[in-house]
Every structure is written in C-alpha cells, then in structure tokens.
Write an enzyme that holds these catalytic residues in place. Structure first.
Site, PDB file in Angstrom:
ATOM      1  N   ASP A 166      -7.798  20.276  12.809  1.00  0.00           N
ATOM      2  CA  ASP A 166      -6.415  20.613  12.507  1.00  0.00           C
ATOM      3  C   ASP A 166      -6.016  21.900  13.227  1.00  0.00           C
ATOM      4  OD1 ASP A 166      -3.903  21.013  10.796  1.00  0.00           O
ATOM      5  OD2 ASP A 166      -4.765  19.264   9.815  1.00  0.00           O
ATOM      6  N   HIS A 215      -0.640  24.316   8.422  1.00  0.00           N
ATOM      7  CA  HIS A 215      -0.987  22.920   8.130  1.00  0.00           C
ATOM      8  C   HIS A 215      -2.462  22.767   7.769  1.00  0.00           C
ATOM      9  CE1 HIS A 215      -1.619  18.604   9.227  1.00  0.00           C
ATOM     10  NE2 HIS A 215      -0.348  18.446   8.936  1.00  0.00           N
ATOM     11  N   ASN A 219       4.131   9.694  10.050  1.00  0.00           N
ATOM     12  CA  ASN A 219       5.381   9.867   9.314  1.00  0.00           C
ATOM     13  C   ASN A 219       6.581   9.292  10.055  1.00  0.00           C
ATOM     14  OD1 ASN A 219       3.776  11.310   7.578  1.00  0.00           O
ATOM     15  ND2 ASN A 219       4.642  13.302   8.070  1.00  0.00           N
ATOM     16  N   SER A 225       0.018  13.654   6.161  1.00  0.00           N
ATOM     17  CA  SER A 225      -0.964  14.721   6.356  1.00  0.00           C
ATOM     18  C   SER A 225      -1.486  15.246   5.036  1.00  0.00           C
ATOM     19  CB  SER A 225      -0.326  15.889   7.124  1.00  0.00           C
ATOM     20  OG  SER A 225      -0.115  15.579   8.457  1.00  0.00           O
TER      21      SER A 225
END
Length: 316
Positions: free
Chosen positions: A49, A83, A187, A254
């Site tokens: 990530d 994130h 998404n 996520s």
C-alpha cells in the site's frame, strides 16, 4: 509505464481521539473467535500500500518489518496518503484501551510501500508501478522474520485496468507458496449488480476478490461487480487508524479488503490449532468461504456472501 492506481477512497471524517471496536469488526463477528484464534498472534500479514505510520499508538509493536519499493529510501515507510495506515489498523490495531481495535489485534504486519505520488497533466495521482508490485510480492514470498516467520496473507487495495502476465505469474507463485492473496474488487461500480466492472489484480482467479457492503448489509453502490467476486465485507463508515496519531472514517472496497485479510489470520490460528498441522492456501480459502452468509444479491455482486466468522465452523 504501466501503473496500478491506489483505489480512490473517501475520507468521511477525522478525529484525534476515539475508543471502540469498530462496527465492521463486530459485523464480521471477529471478537467471537478471538479466544480460539489467539487474536492472530504469530501470523504475518503483508500490506502492499502507501506505507504506514508505524509509530501510531494503535499500531506500536505490530509491524515486524517492511520495505519501500518506490524510488525513495528502502527503509522509509512513511504513509503518503493515509490509506495504508487505515488498512493496517483495520487488520491489526491493538487492544490498548484507546483508539480502535482491529480484526486480528495480535497479528504481525509486514509493510511494503509500493505507492508513489506522480503528476501528469497538472494532476496528482497516487499509483504503484507494476514492477514495484511484482518486486514486493516476490519479497513477501522470500521474506523470513526473526523467528523464521513467513508471510501467510497479502492484502492489496490497488487496482489497474490492464492485466499483466508478470504480475499474474508472481501472484500464482505466492499462492503456490501457501500465501493467501486478498484484493479489493475496485470502486468503479454503478449501483447495478449486473454490470461488469473489472480491475486487476482482483480479477485474477487465484486471489480472494473482495466487494463491499454498508453497515446495513446493503451492497455498496461503488463496489465492482463481476464473476470473480468471492465475498463481501464492510466497506463504508469504517473507522481506523490514520497518520498523525489520528483516526479516520473511510469508505471503499479498500476498506472491506483488510477485514478479510485480518479474518484470514484468525482462521489460520483457529484451524491449525484444531487440525494440528499447517493449512495449505487452498484450505485457508475454503475455510474463509465457509464463513459467509448470502445476502440475496447475484453471485456477480456478493460472490458467496458476507463474511461472518462464526458461520460454517464448529471449533473442536
């Protein structure tokens, strides 16, 4: 240059102080199996990530190692978006009487920073080069901890529109090395459960492809739908850790993905205790899918259903 995009996410709010077991963690019934699973202790989950605030009060002691695969210093794990820190908290935030608690609050984390900031046409993007992601997965396969620990689960909340043979091959290699690879579906959904939206690496059949539902068990409008969705997990109004010792409420596939990655760590401990032997990747996947409950959507939307850790298993 081929890039995977950090899946867009929405920050709904940020606070400095909170204390709760987040509703998403409770919704998948993680606390009910903490005793049987040692809260994930001894299992290593790798997060590919944007980095992580390793010193966050809720993550202290959870990070067992890491590497930066971007052009920065290999030891710099600084989170460039928030994130990665949010994902880490959902998986592994500790029980310290403050902040939030993760799905597997005693699991160990390996942080692989693969996301970088780039500017194109006066626009800023947070992306991961395919090659950096490939290198990170290969690193996870070969990594050994101070007590010879191995990575058992990889969590990826990244998505690209184009397939990559090299990326696919290294994912297959990870699976052959008994690593469960968990990926966010993406998404790009339009709210129609019968529309097909595809993102990689989630669309590869070897990975666990995770879609999103809200806290009322309704399919998220943004979640990708396709015939590789394996299951769904909470992905809206998700409280977790955030940089600068704070906490944020985010939404996206996520956010659903780390619920599944943390759950896999609990399942590994629970089942290996009961069976008295290490589980193969295929067995971990089978145990994960057993713990789902249908919500009434199409298979393209919910796969096998909502992750509920108390479903489909009787502890011995």
């Amino acid at each position: 240059m081929n890039y995977l995009n950090l899946i867009p996410f929405e920050v709904e709010s940020i606070v400095k102080n909170t204390y709760e077991i987040p509703f998403g963690v409770k919704m998948i019934k993680a606390p009910e199996i903490w005793n049987d699973s040692k809260k994930g202790a001894g299992v290593v989950v790798a997060i590919l990530d944007s980095g992580c605030q390793v010193g966050h009060p809720d993550l202290k002691g959870q990070v067992i190692g890491g590497k930066n695969f971007t052009t920065d210093s290999p030891t710099d794990l600084t989170d460039i978006t928030g994130h990665g820190t949010h994902v880490a908290g959902t998986i592994a935030a500790i029980m310290n009487g403050q902040g939030i608690v993760g799905v597997a609050p005693e699991v160990s984390l390996l942080i692989c920073k693969v996301v970088k900031r780039i500017e194109e046409s006066n626009q800023v993007h947070f992306t991961a080069e395919y090659q950096d992601l490939i290198n990170a997965i290969d690193y996870c396969i070969n990594w050994r901890g101070p007590k010879k620990e191995r990575v058992r689960v990889i969590s990826m909340s990244l998505s690209g529109k184009d397939p990559s043979q090299e990326l696919h091959e290294v994912i297959q290699k990870a699976v052959l090395n008994n690593i469960l690879v968990v990926c966010a579906a993406g998404n790009k959904g339009d709210g129609n459960e019968n529309t097909i939206e595809i993102g990689y690496p989630a669309f590869y059949k070897e990975v666990v492809c995770v879609g999103s539902v809200n806290l009322y068990k309704k399919l998220s409008k943004f979640t990708n739908t396709n015939d590789q969705i394996d299951l769904v997990a909470p992905g809206e109004e998700i409280w977790s850790t955030y940089p600068k010792n704070s906490y944020a409420k985010l939404r996206g596939t996520s956010m659903a993905t780390p619920h599944v990655a943390g759950a896999a760590a609990l399942i590994i401990n629970q089942c290996e205790r009961d069976f008295g032997r290490p589980l193969l990747e295929s067995e971990i996947f089978a145990q994960l899918i057993k713990r789902t409950t249908p919500l009434g959507y199409s298979k393209n939307a919910e796969g096998n259903g909502l992750l509920v850790l108390t479903e489909g298993y009787t502890s011995q």
